[in-house]
Design an enzyme around this catalytic site. Structure first.
Site, mmCIF file in Angstrom:
data_model
loop_
_atom_site.group_PDB
_atom_site.id
_atom_site.type_symbol
_atom_site.label_atom_id
_atom_site.label_comp_id
_atom_site.label_asym_id
_atom_site.label_seq_id
_atom_site.Cartn_x
_atom_site.Cartn_y
_atom_site.Cartn_z
ATOM 1 N N GLU A 76 -3.041 -13.432 -17.631
ATOM 2 C CA GLU A 76 -3.958 -14.157 -16.752
ATOM 3 C C GLU A 76 -4.497 -15.380 -17.500
ATOM 4 O O GLU A 76 -4.949 -15.262 -18.645
ATOM 5 C CB GLU A 76 -5.105 -13.214 -16.324
ATOM 6 C CG GLU A 76 -6.287 -13.889 -15.668
ATOM 7 C CD GLU A 76 -5.936 -14.737 -14.450
ATOM 8 O OE1 GLU A 76 -5.242 -14.250 -13.562
ATOM 9 O OE2 GLU A 76 -6.360 -15.921 -14.422
ATOM 10 N N ASP A 78 -3.090 -17.961 7.481
ATOM 11 C CA ASP A 78 -2.964 -18.503 6.123
ATOM 12 C C ASP A 78 -2.765 -20.020 6.090
ATOM 13 O O ASP A 78 -3.082 -20.655 5.089
ATOM 14 C CB ASP A 78 -1.801 -17.828 5.382
ATOM 15 C CG ASP A 78 -2.130 -16.396 4.958
ATOM 16 O OD1 ASP A 78 -3.229 -15.906 5.306
ATOM 17 O OD2 ASP A 78 -1.289 -15.764 4.289
ATOM 18 N N ARG A 106 -0.730 -18.135 -3.284
ATOM 19 C CA ARG A 106 0.134 -18.395 -2.135
ATOM 20 C C ARG A 106 -0.232 -19.734 -1.533
ATOM 21 O O ARG A 106 -1.353 -20.214 -1.686
ATOM 22 C CB ARG A 106 -0.008 -17.266 -1.098
ATOM 23 C CG ARG A 106 0.457 -15.929 -1.671
ATOM 24 C CD ARG A 106 0.404 -14.800 -0.663
ATOM 25 N NE ARG A 106 1.247 -14.986 0.500
ATOM 26 C CZ ARG A 106 2.554 -14.713 0.548
ATOM 27 N NH1 ARG A 106 3.177 -14.250 -0.524
ATOM 28 N NH2 ARG A 106 3.243 -14.907 1.656
ATOM 29 N N ALA A 123 11.518 -22.440 14.147
ATOM 30 C CA ALA A 123 10.934 -23.483 15.002
ATOM 31 C C ALA A 123 10.711 -24.770 14.221
ATOM 32 O O ALA A 123 10.361 -24.754 13.049
ATOM 33 C CB ALA A 123 9.606 -22.982 15.558
ATOM 34 N N GLY A 140 -0.252 -13.623 -13.632
ATOM 35 C CA GLY A 140 -1.303 -13.806 -12.629
ATOM 36 C C GLY A 140 -2.042 -12.506 -12.398
ATOM 37 O O GLY A 140 -1.439 -11.542 -11.916
ATOM 38 N N GLY A 141 -3.313 -12.483 -12.761
ATOM 39 C CA GLY A 141 -4.108 -11.251 -12.650
ATOM 40 C C GLY A 141 -4.992 -11.223 -11.422
ATOM 41 O O GLY A 141 -6.110 -10.719 -11.470
ATOM 42 N N LYS A 177 0.833 -1.209 0.000
ATOM 43 C CA LYS A 177 0.000 0.000 0.000
ATOM 44 C C LYS A 177 0.868 1.259 0.000
ATOM 45 O O LYS A 177 0.479 2.289 -0.559
ATOM 46 C CB LYS A 177 -0.951 0.003 1.203
ATOM 47 C CG LYS A 177 -2.219 -0.782 0.974
ATOM 48 C CD LYS A 177 -1.944 -2.120 0.414
ATOM 49 C CE LYS A 177 -2.856 -3.117 0.048
ATOM 50 N NZ LYS A 177 -2.357 -4.421 -0.249
ATOM 51 N N ALA A 216 -5.119 -10.777 6.216
ATOM 52 C CA ALA A 216 -4.584 -10.433 7.533
ATOM 53 C C ALA A 216 -5.681 -10.329 8.589
ATOM 54 O O ALA A 216 -5.523 -10.809 9.719
ATOM 55 C CB ALA A 216 -3.826 -9.113 7.434
ATOM 56 N N HIS A 235 -22.995 13.851 3.973
ATOM 57 C CA HIS A 235 -22.877 14.393 2.618
ATOM 58 C C HIS A 235 -21.736 15.393 2.569
ATOM 59 O O HIS A 235 -21.607 16.194 3.499
ATOM 60 C CB HIS A 235 -24.181 15.074 2.226
ATOM 61 C CG HIS A 235 -24.131 15.712 0.878
ATOM 62 N ND1 HIS A 235 -24.160 14.966 -0.297
ATOM 63 C CD2 HIS A 235 -24.032 17.015 0.496
ATOM 64 C CE1 HIS A 235 -24.095 15.788 -1.329
ATOM 65 N NE2 HIS A 235 -24.008 17.034 -0.880
HETATM 66 P P1 FAD Z 1 2.188 -14.401 8.079
HETATM 67 O O1 FAD Z 1 1.876 -12.963 8.084
HETATM 68 O O2 FAD Z 1 2.700 -15.000 6.824
HETATM 69 O O3 FAD Z 1 3.212 -14.650 9.258
HETATM 70 C C1 FAD Z 1 3.794 -15.890 9.495
HETATM 71 C C2 FAD Z 1 5.109 -15.683 10.209
HETATM 72 O O4 FAD Z 1 5.603 -16.958 10.611
HETATM 73 C C3 FAD Z 1 6.193 -15.075 9.339
HETATM 74 O O5 FAD Z 1 6.700 -13.922 9.960
HETATM 75 C C4 FAD Z 1 7.257 -16.166 9.226
HETATM 76 O O6 FAD Z 1 8.563 -15.662 9.196
HETATM 77 C C5 FAD Z 1 7.004 -16.970 10.488
HETATM 78 N N1 FAD Z 1 7.437 -18.372 10.386
HETATM 79 C C6 FAD Z 1 7.130 -19.259 9.413
HETATM 80 N N2 FAD Z 1 7.682 -20.463 9.676
HETATM 81 C C7 FAD Z 1 8.357 -20.324 10.840
HETATM 82 C C8 FAD Z 1 9.139 -21.217 11.631
HETATM 83 N N3 FAD Z 1 9.305 -22.483 11.293
HETATM 84 N N4 FAD Z 1 9.706 -20.732 12.753
HETATM 85 C C9 FAD Z 1 9.536 -19.430 13.132
HETATM 86 N N5 FAD Z 1 8.795 -18.549 12.415
HETATM 87 C C10 FAD Z 1 8.214 -18.997 11.296
HETATM 88 N N6 FAD Z 1 -3.950 -9.261 3.353
HETATM 89 C C11 FAD Z 1 -4.895 -8.345 3.647
HETATM 90 O O7 FAD Z 1 -5.762 -8.611 4.474
HETATM 91 N N7 FAD Z 1 -4.912 -7.120 3.028
HETATM 92 C C12 FAD Z 1 -3.989 -6.771 2.104
HETATM 93 O O8 FAD Z 1 -4.034 -5.668 1.559
HETATM 94 C C13 FAD Z 1 -2.981 -7.718 1.778
HETATM 95 N N8 FAD Z 1 -2.019 -7.421 0.883
HETATM 96 C C14 FAD Z 1 -1.035 -8.315 0.629
HETATM 97 C C15 FAD Z 1 -0.038 -7.974 -0.280
HETATM 98 C C16 FAD Z 1 0.985 -8.866 -0.568
HETATM 99 C C17 FAD Z 1 2.046 -8.462 -1.534
HETATM 100 C C18 FAD Z 1 1.018 -10.125 0.099
HETATM 101 C C19 FAD Z 1 2.128 -11.097 -0.178
HETATM 102 C C20 FAD Z 1 0.040 -10.480 0.998
HETATM 103 C C21 FAD Z 1 -1.000 -9.583 1.274
HETATM 104 N N9 FAD Z 1 -2.020 -9.900 2.172
HETATM 105 C C22 FAD Z 1 -2.998 -8.979 2.448
HETATM 106 C C23 FAD Z 1 -2.093 -11.217 2.834
HETATM 107 C C24 FAD Z 1 -1.587 -11.131 4.285
HETATM 108 O O9 FAD Z 1 -0.267 -10.657 4.276
HETATM 109 C C25 FAD Z 1 -1.662 -12.509 4.923
HETATM 110 O O10 FAD Z 1 -2.972 -13.017 4.807
HETATM 111 C C26 FAD Z 1 -1.308 -12.416 6.414
HETATM 112 O O11 FAD Z 1 -0.014 -11.895 6.596
HETATM 113 C C27 FAD Z 1 -1.408 -13.819 7.046
HETATM 114 O O12 FAD Z 1 -1.058 -13.742 8.389
HETATM 115 P P2 FAD Z 1 -0.468 -15.018 9.159
HETATM 116 O O13 FAD Z 1 -0.312 -14.579 10.575
HETATM 117 O O14 FAD Z 1 -1.275 -16.200 8.859
HETATM 118 O O15 FAD Z 1 0.951 -15.305 8.495
#
Ligand code: FAD
Length: 464
Positions: A206, A311, A272, A119, A183-184, A52, A319, A443
């Protein structure tokens, strides 16, 4: 080897993991969070926030450049317009640092202990963490898996060199002359649009018949029109077969036709997948749902005391879903009631124009067998949209005809991301068309279009 123990052990400090840890900490449960990279996860470091920031910088640059070309209808004149992308990226990194530092502070304030390292699950109650100082073995009563996701790689386009994932694309030092986006979906379109505004010649490929294929074409059409106006070439039904790095050429198949397209950089955004490799998940033998970890409404996996959020648990990979799950899991571990009973997870594409959806799309609503009505109100009839010079797009309400119950809300238009809150609230509160129509909307705002769409659905439109 050092040994630690705690009540709650969270692996991954993204939006899911850090929210779960803050909440369990606040609830007085001894909590440790393990993160291999930086607090904030994908979202804060390489996802939502940096994308963003880039989109905003690109829009600012584009507006000034348009004005410098004498295209400003507002009468703005400028000269000598340029962009120092390295400086833009440094500004973006500053925002990321501020936010990730904020997360670290919140974890500390909640009494959560942080361990930096990778981990690996030993069993349902034990995790080994590879840290800079050696292996730390942590035993816990409750384990929360929140390791997030990583980009899917296309076998014919392995990441590296000129082939970028979103992570690299958000940190380029110079604007490439040509950029191909494979990828679109929303990530590719957001970043591709930003680079088009920064001056790159962008092509989007796409495989499906239209961009943003998870939504209907009526919704994606204003985005496609704007891409065309920005000079972005959109190729649909297009399969990318490979990349000749020596010639910077992409090989693309559309039906039986094979063409080549110049691409100094190739951004691959085809989806993803859960980040579970190397985690030792097989030790637990958890039930899976495809590639994702299966959970119940409280975030509990098939093994007692082992939870999963974000995720790793499936679509939509967003997020705010991860954060909501983080809170639910914390409550479950603390023995509080409640579980997942959300009616809507809004989703926003920060494309140009922005697109926001919550609840059911028209076809999804019809599939439920209900008698469905759809009311669509155009932004060109809205004063605020006109003053923002962006009357392209519309707001749409999907409703149950007999009761007027709102089933879904969608909008496409510049600035419409901010409608996500009203949309989600309407669905959570089981609003009817009458509820929305009877609510005074300030408004002049874009949100008035939601009220007008509701009035339309009731057959009482005022400004249409
Ligand atoms: P993550 O945010 O992926 O966090 C997981 C963490 O676990 C990471 O920091 C990683 O390093 C850590 N980890 C993994 N394995 C291990 C291990 N074995 N040991 C220790 N640590 C580990 N979502 C929105 O809602 N709005 C948006 O506008 C948006 N824009 C995005 C733009 C881009 C370019 C991308 C790539 C994603 C976007 N997303 C957006 C998606 C969003 O980032 C994810 O849905 C969100 O971050 C998922 O959160 P999470 O806590 O599941 O995992």
């Amino acid at each position: 080897m050092t040994d630690l123990s705690c009540n709650v052990l969270v692996i991954g400090a993204g939006p899911g993991g850090y929210v779960a840890a803050i909440r369990t900490g606040q609830l007085g449960l001894e909590t440790i969070i393990v993160e291999q990279a930086a607090h904030g996860g994908t979202c804060l470091n390489i996802g939502c926030i940096p994308s963003k920031a880039l989109i905003h910088a690109a829009q600012e640059f584009f507006a000034v450049r348009e004005a410098s070309g004498g295209h400003s209808k507002l009468g703005i004149r400028t000269s000598d317009v340029g962009i120092d992308l390295a400086k833009t990226v440094a500004w973006k990194d500053g925002i990321v640092r501020q936010l990730t530092g904020g997360v670290s502070g919140l974890l500390k304030k909640a009494g959560v202990r942080s361990v930096q390292g990778r981990a690996r699950i030993v069993d349902g109650k034990t995790v080994a963490v590879e840290t800079a100082d050696g292996v730390v073995r942590i035993s816990c009563r409750n384990l929360v898996i929140a390791t997030g996701s990583r980009p899917v790689e296309v076998p014919s386009l392995p990441f590296g060199g000129n082939i970028l994932s979103s992570t690299e694309a958000l940190s380029l030092a110079v604007v490439p002359e040509t950029l191909a986006v494979v990828g679109g979906g929303y990530i590719g379109l957001e970043i591709g649009t930003a680079y088009a505004k920064l001056g790159a010649k962008v092509s989007i490929f796409e495989a499906k018949p239209h961009i943003l294929p998870q939504y209907d074409e009526e919704l994606s059409r204003p985005v496609a029109a704007r891409l065309k106006a920005l000079g972005v070439a959109v190729h649909v039904n297009a399969l990318v077969e490979g990349y000749y790095s020596d010639q910077s050429m992409l090989r693309v198949r559309t039906g039986s036709e094979v063409t080549e397209s110049a691409a100094e950089k190739v951004l691959v955004t085809v989806g993803r997948q859960p980040a579970l490799e190397g985690l030792g998940l097989y030790q637990l033998g958890l039930d899976m749902e495809g590639r994702f970890i299966r959970i119940d409404t409280r975030g509990q996996t098939s093994m007692r005391g082992v939870y999963a959020i974000g995720d790793v648990t499936g679509e939509p990979m967003l997020a705010h879903r991860a954060m909501a799950q983080g809170e639910i899991v914390a409550d479950a571990i603390a023995g509080h009631g409640g579980g997942w009973d959300k009616r809507a997870i809004p989703a926003v594409c920060f494309t140009d124009p922005e697109l926001v959806v919550a609840g059911l799309l028209p076809d999804q609503a019809r599939d439920t067998g209900r008698d469905v009505g759809v009311a669509t109100y155009p932004l060109r009839a809205n004063g605020r949209a006109l003053t923002l010079e962006r009357p392209d797009g519309f707001v749409r309400i999907v409703f149950d005809k007999p009761s007027g119950l709102v089933l879904g809300l969608q909008a496409v238009g510049a600035g419409c991301s901010e409608l996500a809150g009203e949309f989600a609230l309407a669905l959570e509160m089981c609003a009817t068309l009458t509820d929305i129509a009877a609510t005074i909307h300030a408004h002049p705002t874009l949100a008035e279009t939601v009220q007008e769409a509701a009035l339309m659905g009731l057959g009482k439109a005022l400004h249409a």
